[in-house]
Scaffold this active site. Structure first.
Site, PDB file in Angstrom:
ATOM      1  N   LYS A   1     -11.511  -4.480  -2.174  1.00  0.00           N
ATOM      2  CA  LYS A   1     -12.537  -3.439  -2.281  1.00  0.00           C
ATOM      3  C   LYS A   1     -11.962  -2.043  -2.424  1.00  0.00           C
ATOM      4  O   LYS A   1     -12.632  -1.141  -2.869  1.00  0.00           O
ATOM      5  CB  LYS A   1     -13.477  -3.495  -1.084  1.00  0.00           C
TER       6      LYS A   1
ATOM      7  N   LYS B   1      -5.415  -9.933  -5.692  1.00  0.00           N
ATOM      8  CA  LYS B   1      -6.571 -10.189  -4.830  1.00  0.00           C
ATOM      9  C   LYS B   1      -7.761  -9.339  -5.272  1.00  0.00           C
ATOM     10  O   LYS B   1      -7.577  -8.213  -5.737  1.00  0.00           O
ATOM     11  CB  LYS B   1      -6.155  -9.796  -3.399  1.00  0.00           C
TER      12      LYS B   1
ATOM     13  N   LYS C   1       0.827  -1.211   0.000  1.00  0.00           N
ATOM     14  CA  LYS C   1       0.000   0.000   0.000  1.00  0.00           C
ATOM     15  C   LYS C   1       0.862   1.262   0.000  1.00  0.00           C
ATOM     16  O   LYS C   1       0.520   2.237  -0.649  1.00  0.00           O
ATOM     17  CB  LYS C   1      -0.949   0.010   1.203  1.00  0.00           C
TER      18      LYS C   1
HETATM   19  P1  TYM Z   1     -10.713  -6.114   5.003  1.00  0.00           P
HETATM   20  O1  TYM Z   1     -11.742  -5.092   5.291  1.00  0.00           O
HETATM   21  O2  TYM Z   1      -9.751  -5.842   3.899  1.00  0.00           O
HETATM   22  O3  TYM Z   1     -11.405  -7.484   4.700  1.00  0.00           O
HETATM   23  C1  TYM Z   1     -12.377  -8.038   5.559  1.00  0.00           C
HETATM   24  C2  TYM Z   1     -12.227  -9.550   5.565  1.00  0.00           C
HETATM   25  O4  TYM Z   1     -12.366 -10.050   4.231  1.00  0.00           O
HETATM   26  C3  TYM Z   1     -11.226 -10.834   3.887  1.00  0.00           C
HETATM   27  N1  TYM Z   1     -10.945 -10.642   2.455  1.00  0.00           N
HETATM   28  C4  TYM Z   1     -10.809 -11.626   1.570  1.00  0.00           C
HETATM   29  N2  TYM Z   1     -10.873 -12.965   1.694  1.00  0.00           N
HETATM   30  C5  TYM Z   1     -10.707 -13.700   0.586  1.00  0.00           C
HETATM   31  N3  TYM Z   1     -10.462 -13.161  -0.643  1.00  0.00           N
HETATM   32  C6  TYM Z   1     -10.384 -11.832  -0.821  1.00  0.00           C
HETATM   33  N4  TYM Z   1     -10.176 -11.324  -2.014  1.00  0.00           N
HETATM   34  C7  TYM Z   1     -10.562 -10.994   0.320  1.00  0.00           C
HETATM   35  N5  TYM Z   1     -10.551  -9.659   0.508  1.00  0.00           N
HETATM   36  C8  TYM Z   1     -10.783  -9.463   1.826  1.00  0.00           C
HETATM   37  C9  TYM Z   1     -10.099 -10.283   4.739  1.00  0.00           C
HETATM   38  O5  TYM Z   1      -9.068 -11.235   4.885  1.00  0.00           O
HETATM   39  C10 TYM Z   1     -10.829  -9.978   6.026  1.00  0.00           C
HETATM   40  O6  TYM Z   1     -10.947 -11.136   6.810  1.00  0.00           O
HETATM   41  N6  TYM Z   1      -7.295  -5.391   8.550  1.00  0.00           N
HETATM   42  C11 TYM Z   1      -8.559  -6.027   8.246  1.00  0.00           C
HETATM   43  C12 TYM Z   1      -9.691  -5.603   9.148  1.00  0.00           C
HETATM   44  C13 TYM Z   1      -9.407  -5.742  10.592  1.00  0.00           C
HETATM   45  C14 TYM Z   1      -9.476  -6.937  11.354  1.00  0.00           C
HETATM   46  C15 TYM Z   1      -9.166  -6.565  12.687  1.00  0.00           C
HETATM   47  C16 TYM Z   1      -9.747  -8.263  11.018  1.00  0.00           C
HETATM   48  C17 TYM Z   1      -9.064  -4.738  11.442  1.00  0.00           C
HETATM   49  N7  TYM Z   1      -8.927  -5.240  12.704  1.00  0.00           N
HETATM   50  C18 TYM Z   1      -9.119  -7.505  13.709  1.00  0.00           C
HETATM   51  C19 TYM Z   1      -9.712  -9.199  12.057  1.00  0.00           C
HETATM   52  C20 TYM Z   1      -9.400  -8.828  13.370  1.00  0.00           C
HETATM   53  C21 TYM Z   1      -8.951  -5.681   6.831  1.00  0.00           C
HETATM   54  O7  TYM Z   1      -8.470  -4.724   6.258  1.00  0.00           O
HETATM   55  O8  TYM Z   1      -9.920  -6.476   6.329  1.00  0.00           O
END
Ligand code: TYM
Length: 341
Positions: A200, A197, A112
């Site tokens: 979003k 990947k 990023k």
């Molecule tokens: P985020 O918002 O990017 O994504 C939310 C969840 O979706 C999963 N994910 C995917 N899984 C499979 N294929 C994909 N293409 C894909 N894109 C997203 C992510 O792995 C995630 O589980 N840092 C985290 C949010 C967060 C968090 C936490 C998660 C903040 N604090 C504490 C768990 C525990 C994030 O940016 O997820």
């Protein structure tokens, strides 16, 4: 009872990747078998260039989508991160346990930060410290398990390291969490670029299926997915990533196994058609329920208010204990837990 914590960041519209990689497990399994908390992690959305009105809008939408996907406030706690001060309180303490080298090694930071620099922008300090805030999210709740997609595994690993280090230095305070990944579709790839990947935060693209896409839009995106040269349908992630991605999406939507499903197809066209229909059917109830919830914003607000209250009550004692353990004086009115007196 096992405690589960996970979250989703309101930096864009939620995608099929979010659903198959994370949400689906939260709904189908985690909320039923554990004491589970699910969070719209809005503070994390401020780590990159952002528009305040958009973050507010996306936070509301993400919360509604979690409920529309089937999280039940009777079974689990759904809330917004910034409504609970404990995340930010604990994050600072963990910054005093983490090292800058550790932060700079995080893959998502490297990717990023490079992207922001290419755009000519500056990199926010919070982008570097983001994984510490994520560790605070997890450790504040004493989570045993963190169900996420594959891209978040390294961050959960860091949360483990910080918990162990803190406990060793200052006495046992945190549960050491472990990551749980879905069996299939732990990393859903972009339909137009199977090497990246499905994320979003990227610009609107034909390779990203959003949870709120209309059925015809979903069909068009899946039918136009980039596949590999060759004609035989086999599941081989390394050699045939585009095809493997479709097979994994189909498997995740229908409950099958990607390699076994491959054996049932002799053409890419038929596979794409079935995958498109499977995705449409999985997303249909989510879209419909989301539409209903949009007509009842008071309900969603009420869920979030009650969720924040429950979350605060869970996190507060652990974060207070961490403050005492690390050497900070208790304010007089605080009750100091026996173990850290
Ligand atoms: P985020 O918002 O990017 O994504 C939310 C969840 O979706 C999963 N994910 C995917 N899984 C499979 N294929 C994909 N293409 C894909 N894109 C997203 C992510 O792995 C995630 O589980 N840092 C985290 C949010 C967060 C968090 C936490 C998660 C903040 N604090 C504490 C768990 C525990 C994030 O940016 O997820």
């Amino acid at each position: 009872m096992t405690r589960v914590f996970s979250g989703v960041k309101p930096t864009g519209h939620l995608t099929l990747g979010n659903y198959l990689g994370a949400l689906r497990q939260w709904v189908a399994e985690d909320q039923h078998r554990s004491d589970a908390l699910f969070c719209v992690v809005d503070l994390h959305a401020l780590t990159v260039d952002h528009d305040p009105a958009r973050v507010r809008r996306l936070s509301r939408q993400a919360a509604s989508l979690l409920l529309a996907a089937g999280l039940d406030p009777e079974l689990c706690t759904v809330f917004v991160q910034s409504h609970v001060d404990e995340h930010a309180r604990l994050s600072y303490l963990l910054e005093c346990v983490a090292t800058d080298g550790e932060m700079r090694r995080m893959i998502q930071y490297k990717e990023k930060a490079a992207r922001e620099r290419v755009r000519g922008g500056s990199v926010r300090l919070s982008l570097l410290t983001y994984p510490v805030l994520m560790a605070a999210d997890i450790l504040a709740y004493g989570a045993d398990e963190v169900p996420v997609g594959d891209d978040q595994a390294q961050h959960v690993e860091l949360a483990r390291d910080l918990a162990v280090r803190f406990n060793q230095r200052y006495g046992h305070t945190f549960v050491v969490p472990r990551v749980t990944l879905p069996k299939v579709a732990a990393r859903v790839m972009n339909l137009q670029d199977p090497a990246s990947k499905m994320g979003k935060s990227e610009d609107v693209g034909p390779g990203i299926v959003y949870l709120l896409d209309e059925p015809d839009v979903v069909r068009r995106k899946v039918m136009r997915a980039v596949t590999d040269s060759g004609s035989e349908v086999v599941h081989d992630r390394a050699a045939r990533p585009g095809l493997a991605n479709l097979l994994e999406i189909l498997a995740a939507c229908t409950g099958g196994d990607p390699a076994a499903l491959a054996a049932g197809y002799s053409s890419y066209g038929a596979l794409k058609k079935d995958t498109a229909e499977a995705v449409v059917e999985v997303l249909r109830p989510v879209r419909e329920r989301h539409r209903e919830l949009c007509g009842d914003p008071g309900y969603v607000e009420g869920v979030l208010r009650a969720g924040a209250e429950k979350a605060r009550a869970v996190a507060r004692p652990t974060v207070d204990a961490a403050y005492r353990a690390i050497g900070l004086l208790a304010p007089e009115e605080d009750v100091v837990p026996e173990a850290v007196r």
